[in-house]
Write a protein that holds these residues in place. Structure first.
Motif, PDB file in Angstrom:
ATOM      1  N   ASP A 211      -3.084  11.679  -7.864  1.00 59.08           N
ATOM      2  CA  ASP A 211      -2.463  11.480  -6.898  1.00 59.08           C
ATOM      3  C   ASP A 211      -2.431  10.866  -5.553  1.00 59.08           C
ATOM      4  O   ASP A 211      -2.137  10.591  -4.739  1.00 59.08           O
ATOM      5  N   THR A 212      -4.212  11.510  -5.491  1.00 56.11           N
ATOM      6  CA  THR A 212      -4.893  11.186  -4.825  1.00 56.11           C
ATOM      7  C   THR A 212      -5.362   9.218  -4.264  1.00 56.11           C
ATOM      8  O   THR A 212      -4.809   8.892  -3.445  1.00 56.11           O
ATOM      9  N   GLY A 213      -5.194   9.004  -5.758  1.00 61.77           N
ATOM     10  CA  GLY A 213      -5.572   7.768  -6.225  1.00 61.77           C
ATOM     11  C   GLY A 213      -4.288   6.540  -5.358  1.00 61.77           C
ATOM     12  O   GLY A 213      -4.587   5.822  -4.955  1.00 61.77           O
ATOM     13  N   ILE A 214      -3.147   7.561  -5.240  1.00 54.70           N
ATOM     14  CA  ILE A 214      -2.216   6.063  -5.315  1.00 54.70           C
ATOM     15  C   ILE A 214      -2.037   6.484  -3.720  1.00 54.70           C
ATOM     16  O   ILE A 214      -1.995   5.717  -3.432  1.00 54.70           O
ATOM     17  N   ALA A 215      -2.123   7.659  -3.200  1.00 56.69           N
ATOM     18  CA  ALA A 215      -2.392   7.338  -1.658  1.00 56.69           C
ATOM     19  C   ALA A 215      -2.797   6.917  -1.002  1.00 56.69           C
ATOM     20  O   ALA A 215      -2.775   6.066   0.127  1.00 56.69           O
ATOM     21  N   LEU A 216      -4.597   6.577  -1.809  1.00 60.46           N
ATOM     22  CA  LEU A 216      -5.209   5.805  -1.115  1.00 60.46           C
ATOM     23  C   LEU A 216      -4.749   4.597  -1.718  1.00 60.46           C
ATOM     24  O   LEU A 216      -5.534   3.244  -0.453  1.00 60.46           O
ATOM     25  N   VAL A 217      -4.188   4.455  -2.732  1.00 59.76           N
ATOM     26  CA  VAL A 217      -3.917   2.491  -2.447  1.00 59.76           C
ATOM     27  C   VAL A 217      -2.800   2.682  -1.389  1.00 59.76           C
ATOM     28  O   VAL A 217      -2.469   1.557  -0.529  1.00 59.76           O
ATOM     29  N   ALA A 218      -1.880   3.687  -0.754  1.00 59.56           N
ATOM     30  CA  ALA A 218      -0.892   3.231   0.134  1.00 59.56           C
ATOM     31  C   ALA A 218      -0.837   3.127   1.244  1.00 59.56           C
ATOM     32  O   ALA A 218      -0.958   2.095   1.931  1.00 59.56           O
ATOM     33  N   ILE A 219      -2.068   3.774   1.797  1.00 65.10           N
ATOM     34  CA  ILE A 219      -2.766   3.688   3.110  1.00 65.10           C
ATOM     35  C   ILE A 219      -3.365   2.121   2.643  1.00 65.10           C
ATOM     36  O   ILE A 219      -3.653   1.046   3.826  1.00 65.10           O
ATOM     37  N   ALA A 220      -4.290   1.891   1.577  1.00 66.52           N
ATOM     38  CA  ALA A 220      -4.612   0.074   1.280  1.00 66.52           C
ATOM     39  C   ALA A 220      -3.922  -0.875   1.603  1.00 66.52           C
ATOM     40  O   ALA A 220      -4.634  -1.828   2.260  1.00 66.52           O
ATOM     41  N   VAL A 221      -2.836  -0.738   1.143  1.00 64.63           N
ATOM     42  CA  VAL A 221      -2.079  -1.748   1.529  1.00 64.63           C
ATOM     43  C   VAL A 221      -1.087  -1.942   2.853  1.00 64.63           C
ATOM     44  O   VAL A 221      -0.969  -2.770   3.094  1.00 64.63           O
ATOM     45  N   PHE A 222      -0.942  -0.883   3.577  1.00 68.30           N
ATOM     46  CA  PHE A 222      -1.206  -0.330   5.095  1.00 68.30           C
ATOM     47  C   PHE A 222      -2.166  -1.055   5.716  1.00 68.30           C
ATOM     48  O   PHE A 222      -2.084  -1.946   6.718  1.00 68.30           O
ATOM     49  N   LEU A 223      -2.890  -1.041   5.383  1.00 72.67           N
ATOM     50  CA  LEU A 223      -4.335  -1.257   6.189  1.00 72.67           C
ATOM     51  C   LEU A 223      -4.430  -2.789   6.021  1.00 72.67           C
ATOM     52  O   LEU A 223      -4.714  -3.407   7.047  1.00 72.67           O
TER      53      LEU A 223
END
Length: 200
Positions: free
Chosen positions: A82-94
């Protein structure tokens, strides 16, 4: 290692600026040269071409959803938690905010954030979208609707799922949305903000 690959892929997906791409396809001026100079659906709408604006909105929303959906579908097979998924979500937004393909000059992220929220959970996305629609309809300010929605999104998440690592992504996006709308906040206070549908 696999988490890093998913995060990098998400950032590259987010770096596709559909405002610029769709404007070129429709033969319009670069959205970074008129209106708010923001490469997003609201500014493309100022060109007067509703089809281009809708295409931009769908594209920016889709890339946020797709990056998260891809990570949720394939990530667990490669140990992405889930932490990795959260980072993916932030990355696409960035990627949308600071796209590597467009000299790091990106949009404000409203549509992409919606896509991310829909990817995380459809009800979370719909609740946030409903908030945006209500405020936009009532006041005719896209920026105000985005700000109110960004504030409510983390609360919607907590109500639906409580506190977990994915909440980090929602909070991070909300804070970045407020940051990216700093100029709009000033314009709203001073009565200079453009309303929805105003021409360039």
């Amino acid at each position: 290692m696999y988490t890093v690959l998913f995060v990098v892929a998400a950032y590259l997906i987010g770096s596709i600026s559909f405002a610029v791409v769709c404007s070129r396809l429709f033969g319009l001026a670069d959205p970074r040269t008129y209106g708010s100079k923001n490469p997003g659906a609201t500014n493309v709408l100022r060109s007067g071409n509703k089809k281009a604006a809708i295409a931009t909105l769908i594209g920016d929303c889709f890339k946020g959803w797709f990056a998260v959906w891809l990570a949720l579908q394939l990530g667990p097979r490669f140990g992405v938690d889930d932490t990795g998924i959260a980072l993916v979500a932030i990355a696409v937004f960035l990627g949308h905010l600071w796209p590597v393909f467009f000299r790091f000059a990106g949009g404000k992220g409203v549509a992409t954030a919606l896509g991310v929220l829909l990817g995380l959970n459809v009800w979370l996305g719909l609740a946030t979208l409903a908030t945006w629609l209500i405020i936009a309809y009532a006041f005719r300010y896209s920026s105000l609707a985005a700000l109110v929605s960004s504030v409510f999104a983390p609360f919607f998440y907590v109500l639906l799922f409580g506190v977990d690592p994915l909440l980090l992504a929602v909070v991070a996006m909300s804070l970045l949305l407020v940051y990216r709308h700093a100029k709009n906040i000033g314009n709203l206070i001073n009565g200079k903000e453009s309303r929805l549908g105003s021409k360039k």
